[in-house]
Design a protein around this motif. Structure first.
Motif, PDB file in Angstrom:
ATOM      1  N   GLN A   1       0.845  -1.182   0.000  1.00  0.00           N
ATOM      2  CA  GLN A   1       0.000   0.000   0.000  1.00  0.00           C
ATOM      3  C   GLN A   1       0.890   1.244   0.000  1.00  0.00           C
ATOM      4  O   GLN A   1       1.813   1.349   0.800  1.00  0.00           O
ATOM      5  CB  GLN A   1      -0.923   0.012   1.215  1.00  0.00           C
ATOM      6  CG  GLN A   1      -1.871   1.185   1.253  1.00  0.00           C
ATOM      7  CD  GLN A   1      -2.815   1.132   2.429  1.00  0.00           C
ATOM      8  OE1 GLN A   1      -2.852   0.147   3.172  1.00  0.00           O
ATOM      9  NE2 GLN A   1      -3.588   2.193   2.604  1.00  0.00           N
ATOM     10  N   ARG A  99       0.085   9.179  -8.818  1.00  0.00           N
ATOM     11  CA  ARG A  99      -0.621   8.512  -9.896  1.00  0.00           C
ATOM     12  C   ARG A  99       0.333   7.567 -10.601  1.00  0.00           C
ATOM     13  O   ARG A  99       1.505   7.907 -10.822  1.00  0.00           O
ATOM     14  CB  ARG A  99      -1.177   9.552 -10.881  1.00  0.00           C
ATOM     15  CG  ARG A  99      -1.873   8.976 -12.096  1.00  0.00           C
ATOM     16  CD  ARG A  99      -2.402  10.086 -12.999  1.00  0.00           C
ATOM     17  NE  ARG A  99      -1.344  10.908 -13.562  1.00  0.00           N
ATOM     18  CZ  ARG A  99      -0.629  10.589 -14.645  1.00  0.00           C
ATOM     19  NH1 ARG A  99      -0.866   9.437 -15.283  1.00  0.00           N
ATOM     20  NH2 ARG A  99       0.318  11.402 -15.081  1.00  0.00           N
ATOM     21  N   SER A 106      -4.692   6.969 -15.764  1.00  0.00           N
ATOM     22  CA  SER A 106      -4.815   6.678 -14.347  1.00  0.00           C
ATOM     23  C   SER A 106      -5.164   7.935 -13.567  1.00  0.00           C
ATOM     24  O   SER A 106      -4.865   9.056 -13.972  1.00  0.00           O
ATOM     25  CB  SER A 106      -3.531   6.058 -13.803  1.00  0.00           C
ATOM     26  OG  SER A 106      -2.458   6.985 -13.866  1.00  0.00           O
ATOM     27  N   SER A 107      -5.781   7.730 -12.435  1.00  0.00           N
ATOM     28  CA  SER A 107      -6.171   8.824 -11.555  1.00  0.00           C
ATOM     29  C   SER A 107      -5.197   8.927 -10.394  1.00  0.00           C
ATOM     30  O   SER A 107      -4.390   8.027 -10.153  1.00  0.00           O
ATOM     31  CB  SER A 107      -7.594   8.610 -11.034  1.00  0.00           C
ATOM     32  OG  SER A 107      -8.525   8.519 -12.087  1.00  0.00           O
ATOM     33  N   TYR A 108      -5.292  10.045  -9.675  1.00  0.00           N
ATOM     34  CA  TYR A 108      -4.509  10.206  -8.451  1.00  0.00           C
ATOM     35  C   TYR A 108      -5.219   9.436  -7.346  1.00  0.00           C
ATOM     36  O   TYR A 108      -6.119   9.951  -6.683  1.00  0.00           O
ATOM     37  CB  TYR A 108      -4.343  11.678  -8.105  1.00  0.00           C
ATOM     38  CG  TYR A 108      -3.340  12.374  -8.981  1.00  0.00           C
ATOM     39  CD1 TYR A 108      -1.985  12.358  -8.655  1.00  0.00           C
ATOM     40  CD2 TYR A 108      -3.722  13.030 -10.142  1.00  0.00           C
ATOM     41  CE1 TYR A 108      -1.048  12.979  -9.467  1.00  0.00           C
ATOM     42  CE2 TYR A 108      -2.791  13.649 -10.953  1.00  0.00           C
ATOM     43  CZ  TYR A 108      -1.457  13.616 -10.616  1.00  0.00           C
ATOM     44  OH  TYR A 108      -0.522  14.239 -11.426  1.00  0.00           O
ATOM     45  N   ASP A 109      -4.809   8.202  -7.165  1.00  0.00           N
ATOM     46  CA  ASP A 109      -5.481   7.287  -6.248  1.00  0.00           C
ATOM     47  C   ASP A 109      -4.832   7.214  -4.878  1.00  0.00           C
ATOM     48  O   ASP A 109      -5.398   6.615  -3.962  1.00  0.00           O
ATOM     49  CB  ASP A 109      -5.533   5.882  -6.842  1.00  0.00           C
ATOM     50  CG  ASP A 109      -6.388   5.804  -8.091  1.00  0.00           C
ATOM     51  OD1 ASP A 109      -6.085   4.976  -8.968  1.00  0.00           O
ATOM     52  OD2 ASP A 109      -7.370   6.568  -8.187  1.00  0.00           O
ATOM     53  N   TYR A 110      -3.655   7.796  -4.735  1.00  0.00           N
ATOM     54  CA  TYR A 110      -2.922   7.724  -3.482  1.00  0.00           C
ATOM     55  C   TYR A 110      -2.756   9.122  -2.927  1.00  0.00           C
ATOM     56  O   TYR A 110      -2.209  10.011  -3.586  1.00  0.00           O
ATOM     57  CB  TYR A 110      -1.565   7.050  -3.693  1.00  0.00           C
ATOM     58  CG  TYR A 110      -1.671   5.737  -4.429  1.00  0.00           C
ATOM     59  CD1 TYR A 110      -2.018   4.571  -3.756  1.00  0.00           C
ATOM     60  CD2 TYR A 110      -1.440   5.669  -5.794  1.00  0.00           C
ATOM     61  CE1 TYR A 110      -2.128   3.375  -4.436  1.00  0.00           C
ATOM     62  CE2 TYR A 110      -1.549   4.473  -6.478  1.00  0.00           C
ATOM     63  CZ  TYR A 110      -1.893   3.327  -5.789  1.00  0.00           C
ATOM     64  OH  TYR A 110      -2.003   2.123  -6.470  1.00  0.00           O
ATOM     65  N   TRP A 111      -3.209   9.299  -1.694  1.00  0.00           N
ATOM     66  CA  TRP A 111      -3.268  10.629  -1.092  1.00  0.00           C
ATOM     67  C   TRP A 111      -2.666  10.658   0.297  1.00  0.00           C
ATOM     68  O   TRP A 111      -2.762   9.691   1.059  1.00  0.00           O
ATOM     69  CB  TRP A 111      -4.726  11.103  -1.005  1.00  0.00           C
ATOM     70  CG  TRP A 111      -5.357  11.321  -2.335  1.00  0.00           C
ATOM     71  CD1 TRP A 111      -5.921  10.376  -3.142  1.00  0.00           C
ATOM     72  CD2 TRP A 111      -5.494  12.567  -3.016  1.00  0.00           C
ATOM     73  NE1 TRP A 111      -6.402  10.962  -4.293  1.00  0.00           N
ATOM     74  CE2 TRP A 111      -6.152  12.315  -4.230  1.00  0.00           C
ATOM     75  CE3 TRP A 111      -5.126  13.884  -2.708  1.00  0.00           C
ATOM     76  CZ2 TRP A 111      -6.448  13.320  -5.151  1.00  0.00           C
ATOM     77  CZ3 TRP A 111      -5.415  14.880  -3.619  1.00  0.00           C
ATOM     78  CH2 TRP A 111      -6.069  14.592  -4.818  1.00  0.00           C
TER      79      TRP A 111
END
Length: 121
Positions: A1, A99, A106-111
């Motif tokens: 993760q 991203r 792809s999207s910005y999935d990790y924040w």
């Protein structure tokens, strides 16, 4: 993760400077585009600046162009946002995001959790 942790926020007077840092760890993919986003009270989250994996391509929101600089040090897995000539309207919670640049669309999935920047007038 993938985990991202922002730091460097705080209170600064108008016209001052801050440098935000975002440390990334536990990444799954080999190539990440990175971005800084912000959300001010009562406003939607907006993109501030983005940077390609190699650092050669950057994009900025018109509102910060010429004042903010995004950079990255992949050896340290860290992205920076140098903010100069800060204005009260820059006050917001700033988030870094990642991203998968190896995947088209792809999207910005990790924040990250965000860091508060407050600019006094």
């Amino acid at each position: 993760q993938v985990q991202l942790v922002e730091s460097g926020g705080g209170l600064v007077q108008a016209g001052g400077s801050l440098r935000l840092s975002c440390a990334l760890s536990g990444r799954t993919f080999s190539s990440y585009a990175m971005g800084w986003f912000r959300q001010a009270p009562g406003k939607e989250r907006e993109s501030v600046a983005t940077i390609s994996w190699g650092g050669g391509r950057t994009n900025y929101a018109d509102s910060v162009k010429g004042r903010f600089t995004i950079s990255r040090d992949n050896a340290k897995n860290t992205v920076y946002l140098q903010m100069n000539s800060l204005k009260p309207e820059d006050t917001a919670v700033y988030y870094c995001a990642a991203r998968n640049s190896g995947k088209v669309g792809s999207s910005y999935d990790y924040w990250g959790q965000g860091t508060q920047v407050t600019v006094s007038s």
